[in-house]
Design an enzyme around this catalytic site. Structure first.
Site, PDB file in Angstrom:
ATOM      1  N   LYS B  76       0.861  -1.180   0.000  1.00 56.61           N
ATOM      2  CA  LYS B  76       0.000   0.000   0.000  1.00 56.61           C
ATOM      3  C   LYS B  76       0.900   1.233   0.000  1.00 56.61           C
ATOM      4  O   LYS B  76       1.935   1.257   0.689  1.00 56.61           O
ATOM      5  CB  LYS B  76      -0.896  -0.022   1.244  1.00 56.61           C
ATOM      6  CG  LYS B  76      -1.903   1.134   1.307  1.00 56.61           C
ATOM      7  CD  LYS B  76      -2.836   1.001   2.521  1.00 56.61           C
ATOM      8  CE  LYS B  76      -3.853   2.145   2.565  1.00 56.61           C
ATOM      9  NZ  LYS B  76      -4.773   2.036   3.724  1.00 56.61           N
ATOM     10  N   SER B 151      -9.903   2.320   2.979  1.00 60.71           N
ATOM     11  CA  SER B 151      -8.994   3.098   2.164  1.00 60.71           C
ATOM     12  C   SER B 151      -8.008   2.253   1.357  1.00 60.71           C
ATOM     13  O   SER B 151      -7.411   2.751   0.408  1.00 60.71           O
ATOM     14  CB  SER B 151      -8.189   4.045   3.068  1.00 60.71           C
ATOM     15  OG  SER B 151      -7.329   3.299   3.913  1.00 60.71           O
ATOM     16  N   SER B 175     -10.277  -0.139   7.112  1.00 63.21           N
ATOM     17  CA  SER B 175      -9.667   0.050   5.797  1.00 63.21           C
ATOM     18  C   SER B 175      -9.037  -1.196   5.172  1.00 63.21           C
ATOM     19  O   SER B 175      -8.634  -1.173   4.014  1.00 63.21           O
ATOM     20  CB  SER B 175      -8.603   1.156   5.851  1.00 63.21           C
ATOM     21  OG  SER B 175      -9.223   2.413   5.859  1.00 63.21           O
TER      22      SER B 175
END
Lengths: 477, 483
Positions: B76, B151, B175
């Site tokens: 990420k 997210s 998330s």
């Protein structure tokens, strides 16, 4: 109207750790800008602080040194504000729960009495970097070497009543942190900085007046001058019908005045909250005990001991314990002097201190070592030399021309105590100055000094002064 | 090379059936083929990936390679990666090349894993749909008109479309679990303190926790073995033993006590999701688990508490992005205030600005007690609810989200309704507990997830509970068409 001055001091003590409070970067002073700042000090994305355990030990030492309460659990908070030399946009500082609570420091007043100044708290925090506004043509430079340097902020109660008391408190605190080995005490490099909260009130009034905060006064002399100036300014202002504004003021040593920096009325909101990146600092009783056992003798204890053991007055004791190294020097010199405590104290606080000051040297750099200064005192005490000759010898010692006894021997400075020799010299001088002898005998008493001077000059100062006086008096009758 | 578990890839690599370079090229090829559409990567590090793969092959050849060596993974874009752009999904950091590796990245690199690139995300991890990214929204591989969740939407979509066998994520309020559910894959958020946060760009420090996406719970176990552990650079990481999570995967669920919080099964829950969860419960009963109704009475307070604490911490965490040392700086600032104002206004997106404003307000003098302190009190109550529940049960089960994926653009103008999509996940972050989401079915072709919540440091139990379920069912084997 009679005015009373009320002062509270906030002292930032830079802790003498090798590395920063939350990172492994070095804290050494004077490096090239931004060479001693790692990703953590620079506030890079993703970095996290890790507390340097050494600063906790140092804060505990301070707490023990001022008889304070050590918090079993203290909390780091974030003080949020924007400034270019504050990389994270917040300063990590202890806010509601500091590591040290309460405590006190005793100061000696000029009348010989002792006054207790209470300490509110001492808390750990990180220093910010430095903004450099010159040399960048309309821009500012930022040096983050200092960012993350560990500080212990020591806050006093408003117990101080004059600029002199403020200086006495600061000197005691300065001496204490150096004894404890937690700060190098270098005021020029900013290792020991002071902010003063100053207000005035009518004598006898119980309410505090509006205070101003004097920022960053970096010498004892400036503290005294800044506070004096500020007190006078406030009195003049109030007496002419004005009101003191709560504000931060900067002392300008060149102009000897304080100037308004920013108003506290539009106070910043720092939005403090506990720093979620750091756990509460937990301290055990055992940890405190261990540190207590290894604490050195502290200035106040030493002061007490010097007065009792060496029979010194409070002034001499205060000067001698002002630094641990000076006190050690004195004690070594006393032994070498054959326990001539008062005379040794006089030499250390007098001749030696003056010479050190003149050359801006620390006691640890003295070219005259303690045992030689003690030996010099011993030679005065056993009448080998006079006090006057001793000053000459001291100069030779300072210039490293040998030991005390060598110098006396080589330069033939041994005092003349042989009565016959002194008598012969006196006779010679009286014979050479018949007019003065006549004048003296007819009542000009002041001429006695003339004869002493002549005799000393003739002998190179080596005559025992007491013997000379007695003989001269006898012969001039 | 498609549809293979990590254990299978590991076996193929160690028996030289494939090389890491081949495997890496295969996934790089898929990224090239599909990601223009999906937009799940912000940066693809092709060159570094092939070099890492070659190194892994050398280790494999020498027989010194560990179990994950040579297997690709995507990071990420919130994890700092040395020499590689680390944008956090923000214009603010569009020009930021991290000067160091996050601990998590270091650990995967040291294990010989091959980083394919950095995945798309909501800006600074703030969002539940991946529509708050400076780099544009990520599409859900199951339906390109729908969001992947957020997210960590890029990581979830990339794993679901098999552009990578595994990916990291971070979970502050859901998330990882929410996008795992919406993309039909498995995702774990470990206990707070289990995984180092060093080098993971902070959103809300007391809630943020790094975790993982993969196809199965078994894969997650292999990956967590490497990712978990104490880090001296993170004071909030915990020095708690890391078990080998793969050893207990197949433990029997006989006698396992599973709690069903009555607050999770209320009328606002999508009926079809409720049915899917009921089917999963039946499956677990067959496997020998027992079910118990429990209560988490403060669940409803989680969202307001979260939306005070998280913005408060974020308002402070994001203060460092000031245009002074790195990141976006406005052109020709005429003074310091102008530099701050324009750099930050230009660099941050709307949702980030909204949260900074909320947080700044909540921490201000006069409001601090009413908001921040009160939220912390609620947080303690939420934690207490879980502690009480775990006296009676071993694992808590419920839906991961109240609805399946929603349409792109559907909730962008309604932040409150967006916030509510995290209703089941947020309490777990407030309590610092581990949670896992695994696929349990579909609604009109869109996957839905089941959340399992464990007590602190009981990740092994969660992975075991999820794995045994996956052995008995096949939801996790379904793949989106067209990839």
């Amino acid at each position: 109207m009679e005015w009373e001055t009320v002062i509270g001091l906030e002292v930032h003590v830079q802790l003498a750790t090798q590395s920063k409070i939350f990172s492994g970067a070095s804290t050494a002073f004077g490096a090239e800008p931004n060479t001693q700042a790692c990703a953590i000090d620079l506030g890079f994305p993703g970095v996290l602080p890790v507390l340097n355990a050494e600063v906790v030990t140092m804060a505990i030492k301070l707490g023990l040194g001022i008889q304070a309460e050590i918090a079993k659990q203290s909390v780091f908070a974030r003080k949020n504000y924007f400034y270019p030399d504050l990389p994270k946009g917040y300063q990590i500082s202890q806010h509601t729960i500091p590591i040290v609570k309460g405590g006190h420091l005793d100061i000696s007043l000029e009348d010989g009495s002792t006054k207790r100044i209470r300490i509110t708290r001492a808390h750990l925090e990180e220093d910010a970097g430095k903004s450099l506004h010159e040399d960048f043509h309309g821009m500012s430079g930022i040096d983050l070497n200092r960012a993350g340097t560990p500080l212990l902020e020591i806050v006093s109660e408003p117990d101080i009543r004059s600029a002199k008391e403020a200086v006495a408190y600061l000197k005691n605190l300065h001496s204490l942190v150096r004894y404890l080995g937690i700060c190098d005490g270098n005021m020029q490099e900013g290792s020991f900085r002071c902010d003063a909260n100053v207000s005035i009130r009518p004598q006898g009034d119980l309410h505090f007046g509006t205070r101003t905060e004097l920022k960053n006064i970096n010498s004892f002399r400036y503290v005294e001058r800044a506070i004096q100036y500020e007190v006078e300014r406030q009195i003049a202002l109030v007496e002419s019908g004005g009101k003191v504004k709560q504000e931060t003021r900067l002392f300008d040593p060149a102009k000897n005045e304080t100037r308004a920096m920013r108003s506290k009325e539009e106070a910043d909101d720092y939005r403090y909250f506990p720093d979620p990146d750091l756990l509460p600092v937990r301290i055990t009783e055992k940890q405190i005990e261990e540190i207590r056992q290894h604490l050195p003798e502290l200035p106040q204890q030493k002061h007490q001991r010097f007065m009792e053991q060496y029979g010194l007055n409070t002034y001499d004791a205060t000067v001698l314990v002002s630094s641990g190294a000076l006190a050690d020097y004195f004690e070594a010199a006393v032994i070498a002097s054959g326990n001539q405590t008062k005379l040794t104290a006089n030499w250390v606080t007098g001749e030696l201190s003056a010479a050190l000051n003149k050359f801006d040297m620390e006691i640890t750099q003295s070219p005259v070592i303690a045992t030689e200064l003690g030996k010099l005192v011993l030679r005065i005490a056993d009448n080998t030399i006079s006090g006057k000759i001793a000053k000459t010898i001291f100069e030779s010692l300072w210039n490293q021309q040998g030991t005390v006894d060598d110098i006396i021997e080589k330069q033939g400075l041994k005092q003349v105590t042989d009565s016959a020799a002194i008598e012969a010299l006196v006779d010679k001088i009286l014979a050479a100055n018949p007019d003065q002898v006549a004048d003296y005998r007819s009542g000009k008493d002041k001429l006695f000094g003339f004869f002493v001077g002549q005799a000393m000059k003739e002998s190179g100062g080596k005559i025992n002064p007491q013997q000379l006086n007695e003989l001269l008096k006898k012969k001039l009758q | 090379m498609l549809n293979k578990s990590i254990a299978e890839l590991n076996h193929a690599l160690h028996t030289k059936k494939i090389s890491s370079v081949e495997l890496t090229q295969f996934f790089l090829g898929r990224i090239k083929q599909f990601d223009t559409e999906l937009n799940s990567f912000i940066t693809v590090t092709e060159e570094q990936a092939l070099q890492a793969a070659a190194r892994a092959d050398a280790q494999l050849a020498q027989g010194t390679a560990g179990p994950l060596a040579g297997i690709p993974i995507a990071q990420k874009d919130i994890f700092c990666t040395q020499g590689v752009k680390t944008s956090c999904g923000s214009k603010m950091l569009d020009n930021f090349i991290a000067p160091y590796d996050a601990t998590v990245v270091k650990r995967f690199n040291a294990a010989g894993m091959v980083m394919l690139g950095k995945t798309n995300m909501d800006e600074f991890a703030m969002g539940s749909s991946n529509e708050n990214s400076y780099y544009g929204p990520v599409k859900n591989p199951w339906h390109l008109g729908y969001v992947p969740g957020g997210s960590s939407g890029g990581s979830a979509a990339a794993v679901a479309a098999q552009l990578t066998p595994a990916a990291t994520g971070t979970d502050t309020g859901g998330s990882i679990r929410q996008p795992a559910a919406l993309c039909g894959i498995s995702g774990i958020k470990p206990t707070y303190g289990r995984v180092s946060r060093y080098g993971m760009i902070a959103f809300a420090s007391s809630l943020d926790q790094g975790g993982l996406f993969a196809k199965t719970a078994e894969d997650l176990a292999w990956l967590l073995n490497v990712m978990a552990g104490f880090d001296e650079n993170d004071s909030t990481s915990v020095a708690h033993d890391v078990p080998d999570y793969t050893l207990t995967l197949n433990d029997s669920l006989k006698g396992l006590r599973i709690g069903l919080p009555k607050e999770f099964f209320n009328p606002s829950l999508d009926k079809e999701i409720a049915n899917a969860i009921q089917a999963a419960i039946k499956e677990y009963e067959k496997l020998g688990a027992t079910f118990h109704e429990i209560s988490l009475p403060n669940t409803a307070l989680s969202i307001p508490a979260y939306y005070v604490i998280a913005p408060a911490e974020c308002s402070s965490n994001l203060a460092r992005f000031d245009g002074v040392r790195y990141g976006h700086r406005c052109k020709n600032p005429h003074d310091l205030e102008d530099l701050y104002k324009r750099s930050r206004s230009e660099g941050f997106g709307k949702e980030v600005v909204r949260r900074i404003m909320i947080g700044t307000y909540a921490l201000s003098t006069g409001y601090y007690d009413a908001y921040y302190i009160k939220a912390q009190k609620i947080r303690r109550l939420v934690r207490q609810d879980f502690d009480d529940a775990f006296k009676k049960v071993d694992v808590i089960l419920g839906p991961t989200t109240p609805t399946p994926a929603f349409k792109l653009g559907e909730k962008t103008s309604d932040p409150l309704s967006m916030y509510l999509s995290d209703i089941y996940t947020i309490a777990v972050n407030l309590a610092g507990l581990p949670g896992i989401s695994v696929p349990v079915g579909f609604i009109q072709g869109l996957p839905i997830g089941m959340q399992l919540i464990g007590h602190s440091f009981k990740e092994a139990r969660l992975l075991n509970t999820a794995h045994v379920y996956q052995k008995a069912t096949d939801w996790h084997t379904k793949k989106p068409e067209g990839f």
